[in-house]
Design a protein around this motif. Sequence first.
Motif, PDB file in Angstrom:
ATOM      1  N   LEU A 251      -0.255  -3.811 -16.674  1.00 46.70           N
ATOM      2  CA  LEU A 251      -0.626  -2.415 -16.903  1.00 46.70           C
ATOM      3  C   LEU A 251      -1.507  -1.842 -15.794  1.00 46.70           C
ATOM      4  O   LEU A 251      -1.578  -0.623 -15.625  1.00 46.70           O
ATOM      5  CB  LEU A 251      -1.357  -2.283 -18.242  1.00 46.70           C
ATOM      6  N   SER A 252      -2.155  -2.701 -15.017  1.00 45.64           N
ATOM      7  CA  SER A 252      -3.103  -2.218 -14.012  1.00 45.64           C
ATOM      8  C   SER A 252      -2.670  -2.489 -12.577  1.00 45.64           C
ATOM      9  O   SER A 252      -3.410  -2.168 -11.651  1.00 45.64           O
ATOM     10  CB  SER A 252      -4.474  -2.876 -14.241  1.00 45.64           C
ATOM     11  N   HIS A 253      -1.468  -3.047 -12.363  1.00 40.04           N
ATOM     12  CA  HIS A 253      -1.160  -3.517 -11.009  1.00 40.04           C
ATOM     13  C   HIS A 253      -0.947  -2.397  -9.996  1.00 40.04           C
ATOM     14  O   HIS A 253      -0.956  -2.647  -8.796  1.00 40.04           O
ATOM     15  CB  HIS A 253       0.043  -4.484 -11.026  1.00 40.04           C
ATOM     16  N   HIS A 254      -0.787  -1.153 -10.421  1.00 41.93           N
ATOM     17  CA  HIS A 254      -0.737  -0.040  -9.467  1.00 41.93           C
ATOM     18  C   HIS A 254      -2.125   0.451  -9.073  1.00 41.93           C
ATOM     19  O   HIS A 254      -2.244   1.295  -8.190  1.00 41.93           O
ATOM     20  CB  HIS A 254       0.087   1.117 -10.039  1.00 41.93           C
ATOM     21  N   GLY A 255      -3.146  -0.036  -9.742  1.00 46.04           N
ATOM     22  CA  GLY A 255      -4.507   0.174  -9.280  1.00 46.04           C
ATOM     23  C   GLY A 255      -5.211   1.422  -9.752  1.00 46.04           C
ATOM     24  O   GLY A 255      -6.341   1.366 -10.207  1.00 46.04           O
TER      25      GLY A 255
END
Length: 393
Positions: A251-255
């Motif tokens: 859910l957070s890998h695009h930052g």
Amino acid sequence: MKQVYVKDVKERNWVECPFLVRDKIMAMAKNGKPYMTLKLMDRTGEIEGRVWDRVDEFSSRFEKDDFIFARGKASVYMGKMQLVVQDLERLDEASIDLGDYLPTSDCDPAEMEARLRDKVANIGDSHLRRLMESFLADDDFLRRFVMAPAAKAMHHVYLGGLLEHSLAVADLVDDVSGRYPGLNRDLLVTGALLHDVGKIDELCYARSFDYTDEGKLIGHIVIGTELVEDKIRDLEGFPRKTAVLLKHLLLSHHGQYEYGSPKRPKTVEAVILNFLDDLDSKINGVRTHIEREPDNPSGWTSYHRLYDRYFFKDATPANEVLSDQADSRPSTDQARTTPQPAVKPAAAPAKKDATQSNKEDRPRRRANKGFTLGEQLRGKSLDLFSTENSEKE
């Protein structure tokens, strides 16, 4: 079988060969006369086609994602090869070999699958290893995971690109894990392999690469998280905390929120995955941009709209240049005895290449890709892939 490929087209060539129409744009010139711009592709790359005459007649013969047989003359315009189409006709897809038209990864798909299985076998956490083994046991999932591209336009835009990118990020995880003690290496490797897994449903690639309706409405981050949750639900005794930490990686890998990330990284592992994913995708995107302009004589690429810059193409290492210069210098004794030529004034700086003062056209397909996967696809039915209709974003 297709005889002439995009990579073979040279300036002033008369070209007669089939292409896949990746895009079709109708426009009006300043003089009020209609013209048509085409993106014509095969497995080795993409070439822009321009139709100046009989535009309405030709336009009625085909649509985007059709195969056409085009006749025209090639020329270089602003550093890019272009085909001025004089005649064209739509081709029956029954006569088409799909492997001739979609770009493929340089990596052999069987070797990548073997590397994937090796990565899974080396996951020490038994729960995470069982999760990955459940994905590998799903034949339909595995077929699509090995085949799918990683994106529509930005990076790894070719069949096999998704697995290639996922393995590259997992390799970077192994590199980084040894440098920073205390990291949960097994969690990071699993997150690296699964972070883009939702793209198997986000993208369709029956002809050109595009988004599915599900991809446009939900997106690969949420799709991937749902896929992981579905697998975990079937695994008895899977720790809730491990599931939450893994789903946070996806859910957070695009930052950042503005990059489509539902959550920002809030664990060290999530911060690392965000940067490693960005690193591999950007390196591939920049290299692809450099490689797609073999006919541009400039030492610089055309302007990249998304990266907002030009890229220098001269890859000669600085130490190699210095070494060459050092080898060509006279020895100390020679310098003392050999008359030295008078120093000439520096030449006037070269005029800036015209390609740097103009914005780029839309990126072409990655040129000259390997054919291993394409050869495996030759003669296969076009129904192999999803054919969901989706409009261009």
